[in-house]
Each structure stands twice: as C-alpha cells, then as structure tokens.
Design a protein around this motif. Sequence first.
Motif, short mmCIF file in Angstrom:
data_model
loop_
_atom_site.label_atom_id
_atom_site.label_comp_id
_atom_site.label_asym_id
_atom_site.label_seq_id
_atom_site.Cartn_x
_atom_site.Cartn_y
_atom_site.Cartn_z
N ASN A 213 26.82 49.49 7.47
CA ASN A 213 26.71 50.80 8.13
C ASN A 213 25.57 50.83 9.14
N ASP A 214 24.46 50.15 8.83
CA ASP A 214 23.34 50.10 9.77
C ASP A 214 23.67 49.23 10.98
N ARG A 215 24.43 48.18 10.75
CA ARG A 215 24.79 47.24 11.82
C ARG A 215 25.72 47.91 12.83
N GLY A 216 26.73 48.59 12.33
CA GLY A 216 27.66 49.26 13.21
C GLY A 216 28.59 48.31 13.94
N VAL A 217 29.42 48.88 14.77
CA VAL A 217 30.42 48.12 15.52
C VAL A 217 30.31 48.50 16.99
N ALA A 218 30.47 47.52 17.88
CA ALA A 218 30.37 47.77 19.32
C ALA A 218 31.59 48.55 19.80
N ILE A 219 31.36 49.54 20.64
CA ILE A 219 32.42 50.42 21.14
C ILE A 219 32.53 50.30 22.66
N ASP A 220 33.75 50.21 23.15
CA ASP A 220 34.01 50.20 24.59
C ASP A 220 33.99 51.65 25.07
N TYR A 310 38.93 59.76 19.94
CA TYR A 310 38.13 59.30 21.07
C TYR A 310 36.89 60.17 21.25
N LYS A 311 37.04 61.47 21.07
CA LYS A 311 35.88 62.35 21.21
C LYS A 311 34.90 62.13 20.07
N ALA A 312 35.42 61.82 18.89
CA ALA A 312 34.53 61.49 17.77
C ALA A 312 33.75 60.22 18.09
N LEU A 313 34.41 59.24 18.70
CA LEU A 313 33.73 58.01 19.08
C LEU A 313 32.64 58.27 20.12
N GLU A 314 32.95 59.09 21.11
CA GLU A 314 31.98 59.35 22.17
C GLU A 314 30.74 60.05 21.63
N ARG A 315 30.93 61.06 20.78
CA ARG A 315 29.77 61.83 20.33
C ARG A 315 28.97 61.13 19.23
N SER A 316 29.60 60.16 18.53
CA SER A 316 28.94 59.55 17.38
C SER A 316 28.35 58.17 17.67
N GLY A 321 25.32 51.75 22.20
CA GLY A 321 26.74 51.43 22.31
C GLY A 321 27.39 50.99 21.01
N ARG A 322 26.71 51.18 19.88
CA ARG A 322 27.29 50.81 18.60
C ARG A 322 27.52 52.06 17.76
N LEU A 323 28.65 52.06 17.08
CA LEU A 323 29.00 53.16 16.18
C LEU A 323 28.61 52.76 14.76
N ARG A 324 27.80 53.61 14.12
CA ARG A 324 27.29 53.28 12.79
C ARG A 324 27.67 54.36 11.79
N GLY A 325 27.58 53.97 10.51
CA GLY A 325 27.83 54.94 9.44
C GLY A 325 29.29 55.30 9.27
N THR A 326 30.20 54.32 9.43
CA THR A 326 31.63 54.61 9.39
C THR A 326 32.24 54.46 8.00
N GLY A 651 27.89 33.87 6.94
CA GLY A 651 27.55 34.16 8.33
C GLY A 651 28.54 35.00 9.08
N TYR A 652 29.61 35.44 8.41
CA TYR A 652 30.57 36.36 9.05
C TYR A 652 30.01 37.77 8.90
N ARG A 653 29.42 38.29 9.97
CA ARG A 653 28.75 39.59 9.90
C ARG A 653 29.80 40.71 9.92
N ILE A 654 29.96 41.35 8.79
CA ILE A 654 30.98 42.39 8.66
C ILE A 654 30.53 43.64 9.42
N VAL A 655 31.42 44.16 10.26
CA VAL A 655 31.11 45.39 10.99
C VAL A 655 31.99 46.55 10.56
N LEU A 656 33.09 46.24 9.87
CA LEU A 656 33.99 47.31 9.44
C LEU A 656 34.96 46.76 8.40
N SER A 657 35.37 47.62 7.48
CA SER A 657 36.42 47.30 6.52
C SER A 657 37.47 48.38 6.62
N VAL A 658 38.72 47.98 6.81
CA VAL A 658 39.83 48.93 6.91
C VAL A 658 40.87 48.54 5.87
N HIS A 659 40.95 49.33 4.80
CA HIS A 659 41.83 49.02 3.68
C HIS A 659 41.49 47.63 3.12
#
Length: 706
Positions: A213-220, A310-316, A321-326, A651-659
């Motif tokens: 969650n601290d690491r987050g994921v890069a967002i375009d 998309y609006k949630a991504l922009e504001r959060s 440029g990284r989205l954290r706490g997902t 060394g595989y830095r996890i940025v997100l888990s989906v299901h």
Amino acid sequence: MLGSSATGVPLTNAADGMTTLFLDLETYSEVPITHGTHRYAEGAEIMVAAWAIDDGQVWVDDLTGVTLAYSETELMSVLRGDEIGEIVIHNSHFDRTVLAHNGIHLPVEKITDTMTLAMQHSLPGSLAKLCEILRVPFDQAKDKDGKRLINLFCKPRPKKQKLRRATRETHPEDWQKFLDYARLDIEAMRAVYKKLPKWNDERALWQLDQQINDRGVAIDLDLVRAAIRATDEEKERLAGEAQSLTDGAVRAATQRDAVLRYLLEKHGIPMDDLRASTVEAMLGNDNYPWEVRELLRVRLQASTASVAKYKALERSTSSDGRLRGTLQFCGAIRTGRWAGRLFQPQNLPRPSRGAEAIDYGIESLKRGEHDTLVSGGVMSFASDALRGSIIAPPGKKLVVADLSNIEGRVLAWLAGEDWKLQAFRDYDNGKGEDLYKITAGKILGKRPEAVTKKERQEVGKVAELALGYQGGPGAFLTFALAYGVELDALAAVARQNLDPDVIEGSAGAWDWMQRTKKNTLGLERETWIGIDAIKRAWRLAHPGTTGVWAMIEHAVLSQLENPAAIAAFPGRLVIDKKGAWLRIRLPSGRFLCYPAPVVGEGGKISYMGVNQYSRKWSRISTYGGKLVENITQAVARDVLAHGMLAAEAAGYRIVLSVHDELITETPDTPDYSPEGLAALMSGNPPWADGLPLAAAGFETYRYRKD
C-alpha cells in the motif's frame, strides 16, 4: 492531561514495564479523506495526539503550531526511544502515513492495528461498533458530538462561510471538548484491544500488505485526464440525445427516475429498474418502439459506472504519480481476502476489445481523437481502457500472474474429489483438458477439445462457479446473467444430452415446486427443468463435494450442541467452539471465526456478522454449502498469501493484487519473468500437500486483461 505535554510531566519508567504505546491522531487537511490516505496526508497537519502507555493515564497533546518531529514533547521522547515494544493504533495506516509525511516513521513491525485485528476475526472495523459488540463502555453522546467536532476542526469550512477554518482560537469551548473526545478514543481503543481475540497472527503478511500500500502503483495520468475529458464531452452529447428523444422530458439519461417515468407515461412501459442486465434484455426485443430502444441505448452508455473510476484515479494519485492505499487487508472479513479501496481494483470491468485495439485507442484518446476511436463508443472504450491506466515507470516492467481456477482446485482438494484432482494434474502436465471444458462438454454433449472458448466461459465456468457451493437453479441464473448466457437455449441442449433419469428427476421436482408454490425464478418449465438437471448431473459427478457440504454442516451443528466434542477432518480442518465463537481452523493454521453462533428452529445455523447488503451488524443464516464456500475461499486466499511472500522475497515488487492475480513491478530485465512469478505463486505451501496448483501470466508496460 489536557493541553501540551511538553511541561515535564514524568513518564512511566521503562524499567517498570513500559511496553505498549496506545496512539491516536487528530489531523487537518484541505484534501478530503475520501481522496485516500496518501493524497490526504501530503498536506495534513497534526493538531492533536492522544496517547497512553500500558494502563497508564491518557495524555492529550495540543500540537497546533508545533512541528511534532522536532518538538521536545514527552510523546516524541517516547517515540525516539526504543523501550516501546508495541504500538497500538486503530486504522494505523492512516496515522502512520500522516506521521511519515510529518517526518516521523513508525516501525511497522511494532504496530498492532485494532481495526485489522477485529477484521481478522470477522468483526467490523468501526471502533464505535466494536465497543458496542464487545460491550465496552462507550459514551455514545460524546461520540456523536465527537463527529460534530471532527467536522468542525478537521475539515475546511464550507465555501459559502466567511470563516474558512475553525481553530482553538475561533472556537475555544469546542476545542476543549475536542481534546476530551481524543481521550475517549484512546480509552475505547485500549479496552477493545484487551477484549479482541488474537488467534490469527499474520504479522509478516500484514507488514507486506502495508509495504504494498505504501509502494503504490504508477498511473498514466495523461490517459486518466484524456479519458475524463472525452467521457465528460460524451455525457453532454448523450444528454442532448436524451432530451431530443424525449422532447425535453428527460434532461439526461443518467436520471433514473426521469427515464422510468417517461417510459411509463409516454409509452406505457412499467420498469422496476434500469440495471444494465435489464436494459440489455430490452434492447434485444424488437417489439419495443425504436425511440424506446434508442433511449435505453443512450442510458446504457451514459451510466457506464466504470468511467467514474478515472476521476477516482485523478483525485487519489499522489503528487509523484503513484496511487497508494488501494488494498484493505482482510477487507472481506468472513474469509480474510483483500478488498479494494479508492478506484476498487477488485471490480475492474472485463474489456470487450483485444489488447492491440485498446493500445491503439489509448494513444488516440491521449491525442484527443476520441471521435475516431474503434467502434462501440467513447464510454465503452473508456471502460475497456481502464486497466491501461496502470503502467510501469521508466526502466521497469509489469510482471503479472494469476492462479489458475484456484477455488475449483481447493474445493476438490478439501472434498477429496480424486478424479478431479487428477484431471487438474493431467491438464497442468499437458495431458488433459481444461476442467471448464470438461464440464461444458458433459452438458453440451461434446468432447472437451471441441468446446469453444465461449462455451467454456458461458457453460463450463458458470456451472462450476454456481454449483460448487450447493447452489441450484437460482445460483445458476445469477451467474448466467453475469456471463450473458442464453438460458433457454442452454437448457434445451442440456435436456437432449443429460441422462434421461436425471431429466425425469428434475421434471418431478418442477411438479413438486408447483404444488407447494415454491419460487421457480420466473423461468419457463422446460428451462427450469434443464437448469435443474445440470445441477443434478453436476452433483452426481461430485460425490466428494456433496459429501463435504453435509459433513461440515453436521460438524458445526454437533459442535454447537456439544462444544466439548471437537470435530477434526484429518489433515484439513478443525471445528471447535471457543467461548462465544465458532472457529474453523484452516490447513494454514488460520481461523475462520463466527461470532455468537446459534442453532435455530429446524436446525438452522446462524451467527452475528456484517450483512453484505445492508452493511449492518446482524444475524446471518448459513448452511453446509455456504460454510464450504467460506472455507474454500479462505484457503485460496492463504495460497495466494503464501505466493505473495515468496514473490516479494524473490524481488518481484508487488504493487497490486486483484482477486487471485498479482501485479508486480520489476527491473526490465530477463531475470524477472511471468514464468518465474508463476512458479513462485504455484509452489505448494507446507500445509497444502497434494493440492495441484498452477499459475500463468504475462509481462507488459501497461496493465491489461490477458
């Protein structure tokens, strides 16, 4: 003590047993907390810190105008020292993140989060609700006033008001109440901490979750902003279409009540809802007038919920440029699975286009050429492109892998369904067919290798998902709607191919349903019989699974009626009653917890829990199949958790888990590969001997659905 603690009040001496610090912050930020903890914390000011050591007095520090990290407060002397062995915080991710942005870094390994601890044991995360459930004395009037005070001091004042921020100078009496409220939270948290069960200790996994969650994921963000512009323009255009089609009676197709009223008053069409499945069914009916179908088409496009992400991504997204706490650890409190936060990554839409078309469309969208996008419309494309908002930063790549049919494998393993376990092994070794194809083939009267991809999904997968947990026609109908299955046609094929004795049994069941006036789901006779026959055929082929439903239910009933008789399933599960809790010990050693279980009239089992629909704490009924579903999903989660720890260590830095999927960010080198990640994820935990596991994945610079 109210006011600053920098006045020299002595702390408990460490040699006298100062071991646990209880901590809670009150903060102010111009950014709404709904934008996410990390975005909020970037500009957050710590106004108040309430704390206590062990069972000692609660101190409340007024920190307005103080830079805590460089202060000489007693709290800072405690935080700088190494005497504290444990730091207890409720929703620690928030306090820890705010402190980090203010120059104070709490060691995660020392933190115990009472919210997480509660959710690990199937209790809600709200501190007030926990006080109520655990019978901790809690001043509800003060708590209600506390919410008023938080709104007063922790948020900007409404724009229409001259005073933009309330402070201790502008509201001195309320400020003193606010400090007293902070004391209340510490007292409540400390009492809750003492009463919470502590059977599930997953500290290493929780620490990894916090790291992710601290690491987050890069967002375009270029894509995000382009999609917002395009969809906003499209919504305006669609609103104009709705007005034109209805002569102004409907100003925008997103206005649900206006659309329903127009359809009834103008066309005499009564509708109970405008859910996507309802609208899509009507669009396929040529008996409705053209303008009705056109209005519904506009409605379907305009109400595409996923574009709001998309609006949630922009504001959060944070300023880097990284989205954290997902992710929320144990967010699904019944099973311990992760839940999504902010843009809800767990319910991303399944794209209708291929990866190449989406990549092409994304570049067009970013150039502002959305009017020339691939067919299907802007809203549909924006929904398809949503996964593509997640990207790899320069010099990195995304390595993604997904556990294959993990619930089906775990269920067969728990049930001792040997033929199915062997079928999974054969498929993994390249000697057999996919299980979804095998199931679809039995229903459709085809060899598994002749089953198409569409049939695999709409027949085989739907049957496996719907029937594995004691589901019948109702469950099948639910999944069929989600996957767009044509039930009448499927039922007709099933009646031709399944055993005549099975069909006869289903016909008899229909007659009984009619005599006893049971709900047949609005299905026609032949359709209901065909779907019920699929259920019966599936159960006949799965004696181990049907047996485990009954075994688990019987074991729970026996345990509740005679708690001294612990029910054990060799090498798999242990069911017992501990005080007011029913517990199911999983193969991993983790417990599923069911608070306040009872056996009611007719032997019906129920327990207290958070209702998934009302979100309220209430009594919930359960049965063998549902208990097996909880167990299966929990074991599958534990398999994923084992793979997460292994992947991170490699060394595989996890940025997100989906299901059941891991998205990792790695150096863009051959050292990291989908095959490598899949191997780590499909390695058997030491407690899962004999469970056939498999995973597969891909690497990319922009996330997609494989």
